[in-house]
Scaffold this active site. Sequence first.
Site, mmCIF file in Angstrom:
data_model
loop_
_atom_site.group_PDB
_atom_site.id
_atom_site.type_symbol
_atom_site.label_atom_id
_atom_site.label_comp_id
_atom_site.label_asym_id
_atom_site.label_seq_id
_atom_site.Cartn_x
_atom_site.Cartn_y
_atom_site.Cartn_z
ATOM 1 N N GLU A 227 0.928 -1.100 0.119
ATOM 2 C CA GLU A 227 0.133 -0.009 -0.177
ATOM 3 C C GLU A 227 1.052 1.269 -0.170
ATOM 4 O O GLU A 227 1.461 1.622 0.945
ATOM 5 C CB GLU A 227 -0.699 -0.060 1.274
ATOM 6 C CG GLU A 227 -1.902 -0.936 1.224
ATOM 7 C CD GLU A 227 -3.076 -0.973 0.256
ATOM 8 O OE1 GLU A 227 -3.024 0.191 -0.295
ATOM 9 O OE2 GLU A 227 -3.634 -1.997 -0.004
ATOM 10 N N CYS B 111 -2.725 8.932 2.655
ATOM 11 C CA CYS B 111 -2.297 8.552 1.359
ATOM 12 C C CYS B 111 -3.363 8.900 0.268
ATOM 13 O O CYS B 111 -3.026 8.909 -1.073
ATOM 14 C CB CYS B 111 -1.740 7.093 1.239
ATOM 15 S SG CYS B 111 -2.919 5.928 1.852
HETATM 16 P P1 NAD Z 1 9.916 6.637 4.848
HETATM 17 O O1 NAD Z 1 9.887 6.860 3.296
HETATM 18 O O2 NAD Z 1 11.348 6.798 5.248
HETATM 19 O O3 NAD Z 1 9.017 5.997 5.715
HETATM 20 C C1 NAD Z 1 7.624 5.598 5.518
HETATM 21 C C2 NAD Z 1 7.696 4.564 6.044
HETATM 22 O O4 NAD Z 1 8.267 3.517 5.724
HETATM 23 C C3 NAD Z 1 7.959 4.577 7.440
HETATM 24 O O5 NAD Z 1 6.763 3.700 8.452
HETATM 25 C C4 NAD Z 1 9.113 4.142 7.851
HETATM 26 O O6 NAD Z 1 9.363 3.639 9.031
HETATM 27 C C5 NAD Z 1 9.135 2.889 6.677
HETATM 28 N N1 NAD Z 1 10.088 2.468 6.048
HETATM 29 C C6 NAD Z 1 11.302 3.259 5.651
HETATM 30 N N2 NAD Z 1 12.241 2.413 5.328
HETATM 31 C C7 NAD Z 1 11.902 1.089 5.458
HETATM 32 C C8 NAD Z 1 12.620 0.039 5.314
HETATM 33 N N3 NAD Z 1 13.970 -0.091 4.660
HETATM 34 N N4 NAD Z 1 12.005 -1.165 5.805
HETATM 35 C C9 NAD Z 1 10.851 -1.149 6.371
HETATM 36 N N5 NAD Z 1 10.088 -0.040 6.489
HETATM 37 C C10 NAD Z 1 10.798 0.907 6.204
HETATM 38 O O7 NAD Z 1 9.749 8.489 4.926
HETATM 39 P P2 NAD Z 1 8.692 9.233 6.012
HETATM 40 O O8 NAD Z 1 9.591 10.557 6.439
HETATM 41 O O9 NAD Z 1 8.505 8.401 7.405
HETATM 42 O O10 NAD Z 1 7.591 9.482 5.335
HETATM 43 C C11 NAD Z 1 7.995 10.098 4.206
HETATM 44 C C12 NAD Z 1 6.655 9.653 2.876
HETATM 45 O O11 NAD Z 1 6.501 8.238 3.110
HETATM 46 C C13 NAD Z 1 5.707 10.321 2.894
HETATM 47 O O12 NAD Z 1 6.122 11.692 2.151
HETATM 48 C C14 NAD Z 1 4.459 9.741 2.254
HETATM 49 O O13 NAD Z 1 4.693 9.986 0.806
HETATM 50 C C15 NAD Z 1 4.960 8.040 2.412
HETATM 51 N N6 NAD Z 1 4.175 7.629 3.545
HETATM 52 C C16 NAD Z 1 2.995 6.935 3.250
HETATM 53 C C17 NAD Z 1 2.235 6.419 4.000
HETATM 54 C C18 NAD Z 1 0.916 5.825 3.482
HETATM 55 O O14 NAD Z 1 -0.034 5.532 4.114
HETATM 56 N N7 NAD Z 1 0.903 5.158 2.333
HETATM 57 C C19 NAD Z 1 2.352 6.496 5.297
HETATM 58 C C20 NAD Z 1 3.413 7.171 5.834
HETATM 59 C C21 NAD Z 1 4.422 7.666 5.101
#
Ligand code: NAD
Length: 480
Positions: A252, A286
């Site tokens: 997702e 999202c």
């Molecule tokens: P991010 O991309 O680092 O993290 C997004 C999520 O992924 C977090 O929960 C993080 O813990 C997890 N994550 C990151 N790297 C991972 C890995 N290697 N293995 C497993 N999990 C990992 O950045 P962020 O600053 O937390 O959020 C930035 C962007 O992420 C937002 O701008 C948004 O686009 C997206 N996001 C989307 C949703 C959603 O509901 N689809 C939720 C949270 C963030």
Amino acid sequence: MVSIYENSMLHINGRWRPSASGKTIDVINPATEEKIGQVAQANSDDLQEAIQAANDGFKKWRYVPTFDRYKLMRKVATLFKERADKVATLLTLEQGKPLYEAKIETQVAIDRIDWMAEEGRRAYGRVIPARSSHVSQLVIKEPVGPVAAFTPWNFPINQAVQKVAAAVAAGCSVILKGPEEAPASCAALVQAFVDAGLPNGVLNLVFGIPSEISDFLIPHPIIRKVTFTGSTVVGKQLAAKAGAHMKVITMELGGHAPAIIFEDGDIDIALKVLSANKFRNAGQVCIAPSRFLVHEKKYKQFVRGFTQIAQNLRVGDGMNPKTEMGPLAHERRLKAIQEFVSDAVSKGAKIETGGQRKGNKGYFFEPTVLTNVPTNARVMNEEPFGPLAPINVFNDFDSVIEEANRLSYGLAAYAYTSSVKTAAALSSAIESGMVSINHHGVALVETPFGGVKDSGFGKEGGLEGLEAYMNTKFVTQAEI
Ligand code: NAD
């Protein structure tokens, strides 16, 4: 005020405990920037134990009759309901959303647990008529196995419960990696399953360095399914890793929902519904409408109305009952939103309202409306995930569909029109996993939720959400 906030531990094999290393990560209240607690940081010893527990848990849980799983899950829902007010407070303190939104999140979680409990009882297979009278042909649904689930901070309860409720109803065990930024409300969800009597090892909760946890769990042979909610960038990395080990996946990922207001759309309803969904959870959703495309004959009226709503929103600490929009959930988002705005303005966009950080304590950002936003501005191409509303004009159906489909995202799309013909043409032409016309009707537990293109793979919710945790086995037997 004495905070009711609690530190979060790991939950492995039926036991809450600190990490093996004793390491922790700080939890910050985004409204005050104060440290309110800490969460245990798992290392590979903890993860190995969680793997063993999930393996043992699966061996027991898969054979528990679905009716017993149903009864237990109904108990989870009852317990969570009793605790909803306290859990909502934890959620607001750690994530920032207004308390009434946090309460809604707990109610939605209860609904999801109840619905998946029921649906688990209907995990029907089928009998296929055989070509010989001595042969029987059965299609059987079986739980896929131990699941590694990764859930983010924007809906710490809901993103987790979507996965956990379906997996547990299907007969799987789970290692859930919850959000380190907002761990306590997610831990409270797990506690409800524990208190309802879920056998040890069926639901394990870990926190830590996300990449360390996914690097450990995804390739592990015990893990049979990987489910992730988060950004497209990370989702692609995890899906590639899962693919290398032939794991079943649900992804997702990000979205960039177009919201199209046609000339014949009801502008009052569009303004009310779209603004509420733009600024809910400070835009960190999202499926939030992200590109507003308004017919030239309604453009000025829409911009005026939307700007007024944005200006009147009460932004503040989510614990204040008057607050309508809380802070961004963490400092990274504040920086990201500031960059989106400067980039758009440098490329010619006009700020109708907002555009800046609000105050200098807490991660507050003004509800922001941008107009004349060029297509090459970052906010028109990357998921904004914040309280930014870029509003542009269109003049014909084909050009607006082309703009709506221009991006590699395809999660949700919204449209307002009173023409049945336009609605039908739009729902067929739009490249999106979900389309909602004249109202906001996505993300109910009984309906499938998920995207196409770079927005992901697979569905949560609906029949599809349960199916995602099941394998289809075909058994044919001849009488001897
Ligand atoms: P991010 O991309 O680092 O993290 C997004 C999520 O992924 C977090 O929960 C993080 O813990 C997890 N994550 C990151 N790297 C991972 C890995 N290697 N293995 C497993 N999990 C990992 O950045 P962020 O600053 O937390 O959020 C930035 C962007 O992420 C937002 O701008 C948004 O686009 C997206 N996001 C989307 C949703 C959603 O509901 N689809 C939720 C949270 C963030």
